[in-house]
Write a protein that holds these residues in place. Structure first.
Motif, PDB file in Angstrom:
ATOM      1  N   GLY A  40      58.713  -4.227   9.207  1.00 36.80           N
ATOM      2  CA  GLY A  40      57.616  -4.451   8.280  1.00 36.80           C
ATOM      3  C   GLY A  40      56.260  -4.610   8.940  1.00 36.80           C
ATOM      4  N   ALA A  41      56.183  -4.571  10.257  1.00 38.18           N
ATOM      5  CA  ALA A  41      54.907  -4.723  10.954  1.00 38.18           C
ATOM      6  C   ALA A  41      54.477  -3.376  11.529  1.00 38.18           C
ATOM      7  N   SER A  42      53.165  -3.167  11.565  1.00 43.70           N
ATOM      8  CA  SER A  42      52.651  -1.935  12.154  1.00 43.70           C
ATOM      9  C   SER A  42      52.673  -2.038  13.677  1.00 43.70           C
ATOM     10  N   SER A  43      52.516  -0.919  14.335  1.00 41.91           N
ATOM     11  CA  SER A  43      52.490  -0.914  15.803  1.00 41.91           C
ATOM     12  C   SER A  43      51.347  -1.778  16.323  1.00 41.91           C
ATOM     13  N   ASP A  44      50.187  -1.703  15.660  1.00 35.42           N
ATOM     14  CA  ASP A  44      49.033  -2.509  16.092  1.00 35.42           C
ATOM     15  C   ASP A  44      49.336  -4.002  15.972  1.00 35.42           C
ATOM     16  N   GLU A  45      49.998  -4.395  14.881  1.00 36.52           N
ATOM     17  CA  GLU A  45      50.352  -5.808  14.701  1.00 36.52           C
ATOM     18  C   GLU A  45      51.328  -6.268  15.786  1.00 36.52           C
ATOM     19  N   LEU A  46      52.284  -5.412  16.107  1.00 38.04           N
ATOM     20  CA  LEU A  46      53.255  -5.755  17.139  1.00 38.04           C
ATOM     21  C   LEU A  46      52.587  -5.861  18.512  1.00 38.04           C
ATOM     22  N   LEU A  47      51.676  -4.940  18.816  1.00 39.00           N
ATOM     23  CA  LEU A  47      50.969  -4.986  20.096  1.00 39.00           C
ATOM     24  C   LEU A  47      50.086  -6.222  20.186  1.00 39.00           C
ATOM     25  N   ASP A  48      49.427  -6.594  19.075  1.00 37.33           N
ATOM     26  CA  ASP A  48      48.618  -7.815  19.060  1.00 37.33           C
ATOM     27  C   ASP A  48      49.491  -9.040  19.303  1.00 37.33           C
ATOM     28  N   ARG A  49      50.646  -9.073  18.690  1.00 36.70           N
ATOM     29  CA  ARG A  49      51.562 -10.206  18.868  1.00 36.70           C
ATOM     30  C   ARG A  49      52.061 -10.278  20.314  1.00 36.70           C
ATOM     31  N   LEU A  50      52.353  -9.120  20.895  1.00 42.47           N
ATOM     32  CA  LEU A  50      52.787  -9.079  22.285  1.00 42.47           C
ATOM     33  C   LEU A  50      51.689  -9.615  23.200  1.00 42.47           C
ATOM     34  N   LYS A  51      50.454  -9.231  22.942  1.00 40.47           N
ATOM     35  CA  LYS A  51      49.330  -9.719  23.740  1.00 40.47           C
ATOM     36  C   LYS A  51      49.219 -11.239  23.621  1.00 40.47           C
ATOM     37  N   ILE A  53      51.618 -13.344  22.986  1.00 43.62           N
ATOM     38  CA  ILE A  53      52.741 -13.942  23.704  1.00 43.62           C
ATOM     39  C   ILE A  53      52.461 -13.944  25.203  1.00 43.62           C
ATOM     40  N   LYS A  54      51.957 -12.815  25.713  1.00 46.47           N
ATOM     41  CA  LYS A  54      51.667 -12.711  27.142  1.00 46.47           C
ATOM     42  C   LYS A  54      50.557 -13.669  27.558  1.00 46.47           C
ATOM     43  N   ASP A  55      49.595 -13.916  26.653  1.00 43.16           N
ATOM     44  CA  ASP A  55      48.490 -14.822  26.942  1.00 43.16           C
ATOM     45  C   ASP A  55      48.912 -16.273  26.811  1.00 43.16           C
ATOM     46  N   GLY A  56      50.100 -16.521  26.283  1.00 38.17           N
ATOM     47  CA  GLY A  56      50.601 -17.887  26.154  1.00 38.17           C
ATOM     48  C   GLY A  56      50.261 -18.528  24.822  1.00 38.17           C
ATOM     49  N   ASP A  57      49.679 -17.785  23.911  1.00 39.43           N
ATOM     50  CA  ASP A  57      49.371 -18.323  22.581  1.00 39.43           C
ATOM     51  C   ASP A  57      50.537 -18.017  21.664  1.00 39.43           C
ATOM     52  N   GLU A  58      50.884 -18.985  20.835  1.00 38.76           N
ATOM     53  CA  GLU A  58      51.984 -18.740  19.885  1.00 38.76           C
ATOM     54  C   GLU A  58      51.553 -18.988  18.495  1.00 38.76           C
TER      55      GLU A  58
END
Length: 58
Positions: A40-51, A53-58
């Motif tokens: 249900g999420a777009s690729s852009d939403e998934l990439l933003d979420r990955l970023k 996570i990598k930055d340490g923000d949840e």
């Protein structure tokens, strides 16, 4: 007995002699179907979420 002490009486004999008859045959677990998944999420939403996570923000 203290931490890290070795007591041979606590050791167990393990029978590691396996027979091929007891083994699972890989052909028994073949799967010929298909699976589909939509998150249900777009690729852009998934990439933003990955970023995030990598930055340490949840």
């Amino acid at each position: 007995m203290g931490f890290g002490s070795y007591d041979e009486s606590e050791q167990q004999d393990v029978d590691a002699d396996f027979d091929d008859d007891d083994a699972v045959q890989s052909s028994e677990t073949d799967h010929d179907g298909t699976i589909e998944f939509e998150n249900g999420a777009s690729s852009d939403e998934l990439l933003d979420r990955l970023k995030d996570i990598k930055d340490g923000d949840e």
